[in-house]
Design a protein around this motif. Sequence first.
Motif, PDB file in Angstrom:
ATOM      1  N   THR A 175     -33.128 -15.516 -37.552  1.00  0.00           N
ATOM      2  CA  THR A 175     -32.394 -16.144 -38.648  1.00  0.00           C
ATOM      3  C   THR A 175     -31.271 -15.224 -39.112  1.00  0.00           C
ATOM      4  O   THR A 175     -31.266 -14.014 -38.834  1.00  0.00           O
ATOM      5  N   ARG A 176     -30.331 -15.780 -39.883  1.00  0.00           N
ATOM      6  CA  ARG A 176     -29.149 -15.045 -40.294  1.00  0.00           C
ATOM      7  C   ARG A 176     -29.399 -14.153 -41.514  1.00  0.00           C
ATOM      8  O   ARG A 176     -28.787 -13.090 -41.645  1.00  0.00           O
ATOM      9  N   ASN A 177     -30.278 -14.575 -42.414  1.00  0.00           N
ATOM     10  CA  ASN A 177     -30.432 -13.866 -43.688  1.00  0.00           C
ATOM     11  C   ASN A 177     -30.802 -12.385 -43.547  1.00  0.00           C
ATOM     12  O   ASN A 177     -30.211 -11.531 -44.224  1.00  0.00           O
ATOM     13  N   PRO A 178     -31.777 -12.030 -42.707  1.00  0.00           N
ATOM     14  CA  PRO A 178     -32.086 -10.600 -42.558  1.00  0.00           C
ATOM     15  C   PRO A 178     -30.900  -9.788 -42.022  1.00  0.00           C
ATOM     16  O   PRO A 178     -30.708  -8.642 -42.416  1.00  0.00           O
ATOM     17  N   PHE A 233     -20.378 -15.587 -39.645  1.00  0.00           N
ATOM     18  CA  PHE A 233     -19.898 -16.809 -39.001  1.00  0.00           C
ATOM     19  C   PHE A 233     -20.336 -16.988 -37.543  1.00  0.00           C
ATOM     20  O   PHE A 233     -20.275 -18.107 -37.032  1.00  0.00           O
ATOM     21  N   ALA A 234     -20.736 -15.943 -36.882  1.00  0.00           N
ATOM     22  CA  ALA A 234     -21.110 -16.078 -35.469  1.00  0.00           C
ATOM     23  C   ALA A 234     -22.464 -16.771 -35.333  1.00  0.00           C
ATOM     24  O   ALA A 234     -23.341 -16.624 -36.191  1.00  0.00           O
ATOM     25  N   PRO A 235     -22.683 -17.529 -34.252  1.00  0.00           N
ATOM     26  CA  PRO A 235     -23.988 -18.164 -34.022  1.00  0.00           C
ATOM     27  C   PRO A 235     -25.086 -17.111 -33.885  1.00  0.00           C
ATOM     28  O   PRO A 235     -24.903 -16.091 -33.206  1.00  0.00           O
ATOM     29  N   VAL A 236     -26.207 -17.339 -34.520  1.00  0.00           N
ATOM     30  CA  VAL A 236     -27.298 -16.368 -34.511  1.00  0.00           C
ATOM     31  C   VAL A 236     -27.806 -16.125 -33.092  1.00  0.00           C
ATOM     32  O   VAL A 236     -28.167 -15.003 -32.724  1.00  0.00           O
ATOM     33  N   VAL A 240     -39.803  -7.641 -34.532  1.00  0.00           N
ATOM     34  CA  VAL A 240     -40.620  -8.849 -34.501  1.00  0.00           C
ATOM     35  C   VAL A 240     -39.719  -9.973 -34.977  1.00  0.00           C
ATOM     36  O   VAL A 240     -39.138  -9.893 -36.065  1.00  0.00           O
ATOM     37  N   LYS A 241     -39.572 -11.026 -34.214  1.00  0.00           N
ATOM     38  CA  LYS A 241     -38.674 -12.105 -34.561  1.00  0.00           C
ATOM     39  C   LYS A 241     -39.071 -12.716 -35.911  1.00  0.00           C
ATOM     40  O   LYS A 241     -40.212 -13.120 -36.115  1.00  0.00           O
ATOM     41  N   LEU A 242     -38.106 -12.737 -36.836  1.00  0.00           N
ATOM     42  CA  LEU A 242     -38.341 -13.237 -38.190  1.00  0.00           C
ATOM     43  C   LEU A 242     -37.728 -14.623 -38.374  1.00  0.00           C
ATOM     44  O   LEU A 242     -36.709 -14.911 -37.806  1.00  0.00           O
TER      45      LEU A 242
END
Length: 236
Positions: A49-52, A174-177, A234-236
């Motif tokens: 996700t983008r937030n972290p 702005f870039a795709p995650v 670890v993927k969040l």
Amino acid sequence: MREKPTIDNYLDSHYIHRSNWLRAAVLGANDGIISISSLAIGVAAASATRNPILLATVAGLVAGALSMAAGEYVSVSSQTDIEKSDILREAQELRDMPDEELQILAEIYQKRGLKKETALQVAQELTAHDALAAHVRDELGINEISQANPIQAAFASGAAFTAGGALPLLVALFAPVAYMEYALYGFTIVALIILGTVSAKTGGSSISKAIMRIVIWGTIAMLLSALVGYLFGVKL
């Protein structure tokens, strides 16, 4: 009519007069681009996700800019304090043993290639004009070029870090995650090439060497950061 050149204009044309602020600015911008990009890449490698990524990037940008400014200020201030202490010590030595100091100055000029008689005459004339200035410049090696301003250096370093770090922040926004790491790397390499070109042109040095240095070390930093993210994230 063409303006007659003066010694001040001649000296201002040399790149060494830009070295203090240019070093701080280039170091700050380079550190901002590489460190924030590396941080974002490391988090992006461990996050879905983008937030972290944004949180880490903004926190790193604020902390890094303040750290760079504070570190540059403390470093240059310490250098300035040492220079002032040496100047005071030299002034005292000129009062206590002027003859010995005159001989020291003459020996310095003699080692630079002047004949003994000429070196002594130059030392005597410069001593008569401004003894302390002569010793500060020629014995201690302190001059207006080497002296740095702590406030100027701190501002240049902090502002440059912020400007450099803002670039990868825009990519993180702005870039795709899914392709964040690759977008950050590509954008950062372009930014580093531009920075290397600008710094080389400003400093009058080789553009290719400046670009090579900055791109190689930037790539190493980002690759290692990505590796850490992949290995321990670890993927969040």
